[in-house]
Design a protein around this motif. Structure first.
Motif, short mmCIF file in Angstrom:
data_model
loop_
_atom_site.label_atom_id
_atom_site.label_comp_id
_atom_site.label_asym_id
_atom_site.label_seq_id
_atom_site.Cartn_x
_atom_site.Cartn_y
_atom_site.Cartn_z
N GLY A 360 34.64 31.92 -1.71
CA GLY A 360 35.11 32.66 -0.50
C GLY A 360 36.02 31.86 0.55
O GLY A 360 36.52 32.58 1.38
N ALA A 361 36.23 30.68 0.24
CA ALA A 361 37.21 29.94 1.33
C ALA A 361 38.86 30.45 1.02
O ALA A 361 39.51 30.08 2.06
N LEU A 362 39.13 30.66 0.00
CA LEU A 362 40.46 31.26 -0.15
C LEU A 362 40.38 32.52 -1.50
O LEU A 362 39.09 32.63 -1.95
N GLY A 363 41.22 33.19 -1.44
CA GLY A 363 41.36 34.32 -2.13
C GLY A 363 41.33 33.93 -3.78
O GLY A 363 40.99 34.62 -4.70
N HIS A 364 41.54 32.60 -3.96
CA HIS A 364 41.58 32.37 -5.41
C HIS A 364 40.33 31.92 -6.06
O HIS A 364 40.02 31.95 -6.95
N THR A 365 39.38 31.75 -4.98
CA THR A 365 37.92 31.37 -5.50
C THR A 365 37.27 32.68 -6.09
O THR A 365 37.46 33.58 -5.70
N GLY A 366 36.23 32.22 -7.03
CA GLY A 366 35.51 33.29 -7.73
C GLY A 366 36.29 34.17 -8.56
O GLY A 366 35.73 35.29 -8.75
N ARG A 367 37.31 33.74 -9.21
CA ARG A 367 38.23 34.68 -9.85
C ARG A 367 38.61 34.07 -11.22
O ARG A 367 38.38 32.68 -11.51
N ARG A 368 38.90 34.74 -12.13
CA ARG A 368 39.17 34.03 -13.46
C ARG A 368 40.84 33.79 -13.44
O ARG A 368 41.44 34.24 -12.55
N MET A 369 41.22 32.77 -14.20
CA MET A 369 42.41 32.13 -14.42
C MET A 369 43.22 32.88 -15.33
O MET A 369 42.90 33.66 -16.05
N VAL A 370 44.53 33.33 -14.81
CA VAL A 370 45.47 33.87 -15.83
C VAL A 370 45.74 33.17 -16.98
O VAL A 370 45.93 31.64 -17.03
N ALA A 371 46.44 33.79 -18.02
CA ALA A 371 46.59 33.09 -19.38
C ALA A 371 47.89 32.41 -19.28
O ALA A 371 48.32 31.52 -20.20
N THR A 372 48.87 32.70 -18.21
CA THR A 372 50.36 32.13 -18.25
C THR A 372 50.77 31.86 -16.97
O THR A 372 51.49 32.92 -16.26
N PRO A 373 50.63 30.75 -16.17
CA PRO A 373 50.92 30.65 -14.91
C PRO A 373 52.46 30.33 -14.99
O PRO A 373 53.11 29.86 -15.99
N GLU A 471 63.53 36.59 4.38
CA GLU A 471 64.77 36.29 4.36
C GLU A 471 65.43 35.85 3.40
O GLU A 471 66.68 35.18 3.57
N ARG A 472 64.83 35.58 2.37
CA ARG A 472 65.33 34.96 0.95
C ARG A 472 64.52 35.43 -0.27
O ARG A 472 63.60 36.32 -0.18
N GLU A 473 65.14 35.07 -1.39
CA GLU A 473 64.41 35.54 -2.66
C GLU A 473 63.72 34.45 -3.28
O GLU A 473 63.94 33.23 -3.08
N ASP A 474 62.73 35.00 -3.99
CA ASP A 474 61.85 33.71 -4.54
C ASP A 474 60.95 34.83 -5.62
O ASP A 474 61.32 35.92 -5.97
N ILE A 475 60.08 33.96 -6.32
CA ILE A 475 59.15 34.61 -7.29
C ILE A 475 57.83 34.15 -6.99
O ILE A 475 57.30 32.91 -6.65
N GLY A 476 56.92 35.12 -6.67
CA GLY A 476 55.46 34.87 -6.41
C GLY A 476 54.60 34.94 -7.58
O GLY A 476 54.64 35.96 -8.43
N ALA A 477 53.54 34.10 -7.61
CA ALA A 477 52.67 34.21 -8.76
C ALA A 477 51.53 32.93 -8.28
O ALA A 477 51.87 32.20 -7.75
N ALA A 478 50.40 33.21 -8.75
CA ALA A 478 49.23 32.22 -8.56
C ALA A 478 48.36 32.35 -9.72
O ALA A 478 48.30 33.25 -10.76
N PRO A 479 47.66 31.19 -10.00
CA PRO A 479 46.93 31.04 -11.31
C PRO A 479 45.83 31.69 -11.40
O PRO A 479 45.23 31.88 -12.42
N THR A 480 45.46 32.53 -10.27
CA THR A 480 44.19 33.58 -10.49
C THR A 480 44.62 34.84 -10.09
O THR A 480 43.78 35.73 -9.59
N ASP A 481 45.68 35.17 -10.16
CA ASP A 481 46.26 36.60 -9.99
C ASP A 481 47.05 37.07 -11.05
O ASP A 481 48.13 36.61 -11.59
N PRO A 482 46.78 38.45 -11.26
CA PRO A 482 47.53 38.89 -12.83
C PRO A 482 48.90 39.50 -12.52
O PRO A 482 49.32 40.22 -13.25
N LEU A 483 49.58 39.31 -11.17
CA LEU A 483 50.75 39.84 -11.08
C LEU A 483 52.03 38.80 -10.80
O LEU A 483 51.66 37.77 -10.17
N ILE A 484 53.04 38.75 -11.35
CA ILE A 484 54.20 37.96 -11.25
C ILE A 484 55.08 39.00 -10.38
O ILE A 484 55.51 39.81 -10.67
#
Length: 770
Positions: A360-373, A471-484
């Motif tokens: 619960g310290a971050l939104g990453h904890t307590g989740r499964r890892m994604v297969a393709t970071p 104000e810029r372009e980027d790509i968002g992804a996290a090792p515990t979230d299912p969206l790029i």
């Protein structure tokens, strides 16, 4: 009339969203699949055009006139606006001077990495890559303010922190399997609202509610009642701050005395239990660590401690320890002792049971890892060997050449001449800010990239205006979230702001290393390059793997989660020989001969109750809990709507128990002065029974706003608690941050109330605008 701009996908540390800039204002929609969007998204509208934004490059007048060198006037002098070419030439010359005269070991590369959820415009990666390529390296920091102690102790007793916090017990497993959770320090939703790299689904509230409705019991052990949400239906035990180790010892003692501990688990999976048991039962020091011993330390009754211990055996129990417990004196001890308590119950490695650090310290904890970071930006090679534990920056600046211990070895502080900071605000998260100011006054040059006039920017010699994420372009992804997420530009940059990559590319060109830094790629080409590793991995698995242009055009790409395998602790439980841990014994380390051999009195060879030094006194009788804010991430966007709506009379809010307020003649809404022998600040009082008696709660995050003429020590008129906190390491083992707790006095503020000027641009900037 022209058609309105479309809503475009973007991401932030507090959630994914779509947005557009329409008729001079930002319109934002949280991700439609998020069951519990973070209210912090409400700060973002103000980010784009707020007067606190930095519009053009600025240089401190005194640095221009007198040249580089130590200067106590940092933070109080005017700035001179400059053109980009002019300031980059000036800065490149200063970098050459410092490198040639003192070497790269005289440069500290400061960044805290929370400036953007994007994988490319990650300020920490950008500044470190630049310093490695342009200078050959820099003095770095290790670990984090959030988890400085646990990052060192956990690998020695169980597994690396990432394995314990991110590949361990999941929220899904808790909802299905857990019978009772002892939550030491809580799992406040304000913390799990944020996650580096972005997050599309906030599931914590719903998971706790589902577990509660199934019959799981949550026990909150914290001085703050709202450290668990109401959906958890938690029982509240208002323990005294920094006494959790004593309570854990007493719970374990009760189990052992009653023969309720799992001796078979301890024999097979742990090392050193017998040595620890001698201490626990009082055979080594004559003091059993029983409930009667712990009661006066913790503020709980012996009966309550004993009853709690007897509720644990024979059930799927989970022991969780929050970041907050180890952000205090001897912070290694509750992390270690939490694991020992879980081991005594024999639950480690079971679905929904055992031990979890920072759930619960971050939104990453307590989740499964994604297969393709998605890959991160390569930072290059650092040739400089010197480093510091991150919270020891002031010690380094004030004590060049001084010695310090860390994780079993002795090191020396570097002699820093130049600090290059991008993507962070140490005047928010560091302790004893008045001391930090003295540290920054010692260097020759302080360079800061920032989007707004934070206190760090105000103390800089050279300030370069940086874009914000939209104000810029980027790509968002996290090792515990299912969206790029393809992060489209939503609005044009403010004033003359540039992204960090563009700034460093300009400097690299002047220093003759442009090709090495940029590799000949534009921003869009870098995004495609970073995405390619994930695309190739998806393709190899037979999953949808669009090329980058398709991803950019068609929007977020869903990627699969890996199976919930329970990580290293599950594998270890299933076969402790084949899946031995990387500890000195290959087992869970209850007693560590290695740590014992370091001979650190503040971190012995097994979990131990150590009496804190920073405790209430007659002059400072209240315990201050300086936790994370609910209305912003650290100090980011403190001027935003969500943050501002929570303030009173422009000040941060300090929560007090009504009994403590009545004893001091303080009414709800009063402006109060918090003070101790390190400093003082103003805040607005809020009276609530959710704070235990003897406790005051002032979160971090208010921009440091000192009234230097107010007293011998500057008064922060805005409510930054880090003018009060103690700048001292957790122990010689980890040297972690101890900023969670300190002792203060509180009084009703009398006299003329000074204005808050934290968001006002420096005078030179206002004059330049005229």
């Amino acid at each position: 009339m022209a058609d309105a701009a479309p809503f475009l996908p973007h991401s932030s540390h507090w959630g994914n969203f779509t947005a557009r800039w329409h008729e001079g204002r930002l319109e934002l929609r949280p991700h439609p699949g998020d069951p519990d969007p973070s209210p912090i998204l409400g700060n973002m509208a103000a980010a784009l055009r707020h007067p606190a934004r930095i519009a053009r490059p600025m240089v401190r007048r005194g640095w221009l006139e007198r040249g580089p060198g130590p200067d106590a006037r940092r933070g109080s002098e005017e700035f001179v606006p400059m053109e980009w070419d002019q300031v980059l030439d000036l800065l490149a010359g200063e970098l050459r001077r410092v490198k040639e005269a003192h070497g790269p070991q005289s440069v500290f590369g400061g960044s805290y990495g929370w400036s953007s959820a994007g994988r490319f415009h990650h300020a920490q990666s950008q500044v470190h890559r630049f310093l490695n390529i342009a200078l050959g390296g820099y003095v770095r920091s290790v670990n984090s303010y959030s988890a400085g102690a646990s990052a060192v102790i956990l690998p020695r007793i169980a597994a690396p922190m990432e394995q314990i916090s991110r590949r361990n017990v999941t929220w899904d497993a808790i909802a299905r399997h857990t019978d009772i959770i002892l939550s030491f320090g809580g799992m406040a939703l304000k913390n799990s609202m944020v996650a580096s790299g972005g997050i599309s689904q906030h599931v914590e509230r719903g998971s706790m509610q589902a577990a509660c409705e199934r019959g799981a019991e949550f026990v909150l052990i914290s001085p703050l009642r709202d450290d668990l949400p109401v959906e958890a239906g938690a029982e509240w035990l208002p323990v005294r701050p920094n006494t959790d180790t004593a309570l854990m010892l007493a719970l374990t003692h009760t189990l052992v005395a009653a023969g309720l501990h799992d001796r078979a688990f301890l024999d097979r999976y742990t090392a050193g239990w017998d040595v620890f048991e001698d201490y626990l039962m009082g055979r080594t020091d004559g003091q059993p660590k029983d409930a009667a011993w712990a009661a006066p330390i913790t503020g709980l009754t012996a009966e309550a401690i004993t009853a709690l211990a007897h509720r644990l055996p024979g059930r799927r129990s989970l022991i969780t320890v929050s970041h907050s417990l180890q952000r205090a004196e001897f912070g290694e001890q509750p992390v270690w002792m939490g694991m020992v308590l879980a081991a005594a119950l024999g639950q480690i490695g079971l679905p929904g049971g055992g031990y979890h650090y920072s759930l619960g310290a971050l939104g990453h904890t307590g989740r499964r890892m994604v297969a393709t970071p998605v890959a991160a930006l390569n930072q290059g090679k650092n040739s400089v060997r010197e480093f510091i534990p991150v919270a020891r920056i002031t010690d380094m600046l004030l004590n060049p050449g001084g010695r310090y211990d860390y994780d079993g070895k002795e090191y020396a502080y570097a002699d820093i001449k130049l600090v290059y900071w991008a993507g962070g605000n140490p005047f928010h998260h560091h302790q004893d800010i008045n001391r930090l100011r003295r540290g920054f006054a010692r260097v020759d040059t302080l360079i800061v990239h920032d989007s707004a006039w934070t206190a760090t920017a105000r103390h800089a010699d050279i300030v370069l205006p940086a874009t914000v994420t939209m104000e810029r372009e980027d790509i968002g992804a996290a090792p515990t979230d299912p969206l790029i997420i393809p992060m489209h530009r939503i609005a044009e940059p403010y004033g003359e702001a540039r992204d960090d990559f563009a700034i460093f590319a300009g400097l690299a060109e002047r220093l003759g290393c442009s090709e090495a830094f940029t590799e000949g790629r534009s921003v869009r080409e870098w995004l495609a390059f970073l995405y390619e590793s994930a695309r190739t991995a998806l393709e190899a698995r037979g999953l949808p793997a669009p090329d980058f242009e398709t991803l950019w055009r068609e929007g977020p790409l869903e990627i699969p989660f890996a199976e919930d395998d329970g990580g290293v602790l599950r594998a270890f439980r299933e076969d402790p020989e084949a899946n031995a841990l990387h500890t000195e014994s290959g087992r869970l380390q209850i007693f560590s001969p290695t740590i014992a051999g370091f001979n650190y009195p503040d971190c012995p060879g097994h979990p131990t109750w150590l009496e804190p030094v920073d405790v209430p006194t007659a002059e400072a009788p209240l315990r201050l809990v300086a936790n994370q804010p609910a209305t912003k991430l650290h100090s980011q966007l403190d001027f935003g709507a969500t943050s501002q709506e929570a303030k009173r009379r422009g000040r941060e809010v300090v929560r007090m128990n009504p009994a403590d307020a009545e004893a001091r003649g303080i009414a709800d809404g009063d402006i109060v002065r918090l003070f101790n022998n390190r400093g003082a600040c103003l805040a607005a009082a809020q009276l609530t029974e959710a704070v235990a008696p003897g406790i005051v709660n002032l979160p971090t995050g208010a921009w440091y706003d000192p009234d230097d003429a107010a007293a011998e020590a500057p008064l922060c008129v805005h409510g930054n608690p880090n003018v009060l906190t103690r700048d001292f390491g957790t122990s010689r083992l980890a040297q972690g941050c101890t900023g969670q707790l300190t002792s203060v006095q509180v009084e009703r503020f009398e006299g003329n109330l000074p204005p808050v000027r934290a968001y006002e641009p420096p005078a030179a900037l206002a004059a330049a605008a005229e």
